[in-house]
Design an enzyme around this catalytic site. Structure first.
Site, short mmCIF file in Angstrom:
data_model
loop_
_atom_site.label_atom_id
_atom_site.label_comp_id
_atom_site.label_asym_id
_atom_site.label_seq_id
_atom_site.Cartn_x
_atom_site.Cartn_y
_atom_site.Cartn_z
CB THR A 140 -0.99 -0.02 1.18
OG1 THR A 140 -1.81 -1.18 1.07
CG2 THR A 140 -1.86 1.22 1.19
CG HIS A 153 -4.09 -1.72 -1.76
ND1 HIS A 153 -2.77 -1.73 -1.37
CD2 HIS A 153 -4.15 -2.44 -2.90
CE1 HIS A 153 -2.06 -2.44 -2.25
NE2 HIS A 153 -2.88 -2.89 -3.17
CD GLU A 196 1.91 11.65 -1.67
OE1 GLU A 196 1.94 12.89 -1.63
OE2 GLU A 196 2.37 10.93 -0.77
#
Length: 127
Positions: free
Chosen positions: A32, A66, A40
């Site tokens: 994750t 996720h 990002e």
């Protein structure tokens, strides 16, 4: 800056990007934290051409699910779209896929800052 800016980055799940390697779990699957870093990067790279000289963006918020595991060796692709601009605050929709389908989805917020001032503020914490 207007909404609708899209960007895609593709990568491969390597041993370094697994949960066990990143200390976020015990399995050799796409971590994750690695997915968050990919989101990002995809978001900030999408808006670089639209920033003024001396500006950058910093991540301020994530709301990501996720939803499926991805094994080592498989390709993953992140797609972001700028969906909201509120002054210097930018909000992105993010979707991450592996070769079989959706593995992550949600939103990510970034803030436009002056690079030098922001770095100086951070560095002043050492004083």
């Amino acid at each position: 800056m207007d909404t609708g800016i899209k960007h895609v980055i593709e990568t491969k799940v390597t041993n370094e990007k697994t949960a066990v390697a990143m200390s976020s779990g015990t399995l050799s699957v796409f971590a994750t934290p690695a997915m968050i870093a990919l989101i990002e990067e995809t978001a900030w790279r999408s808006v670089v051409p639209y920033l003024e000289k001396g500006q950058c963006t910093v991540g301020t918020r994530l709301d990501i699910s996720h939803v499926a595991p991805t094994p080592c060796g498989m390709a993953v692709k992140c797609e972001t779209e700028l969906i909201e601009v509120d002054g210097r605050k930018l909000k992105f929709k993010a979707d991450v896929y592996d070769e079989t389908g959706l593995i992550g989805t949600g939103t990510h917020e970034r803030f436009i800052v002056n690079s030098e001032k922001f770095q100086a503020k951070a560095d002043s914490k050492r004083s």
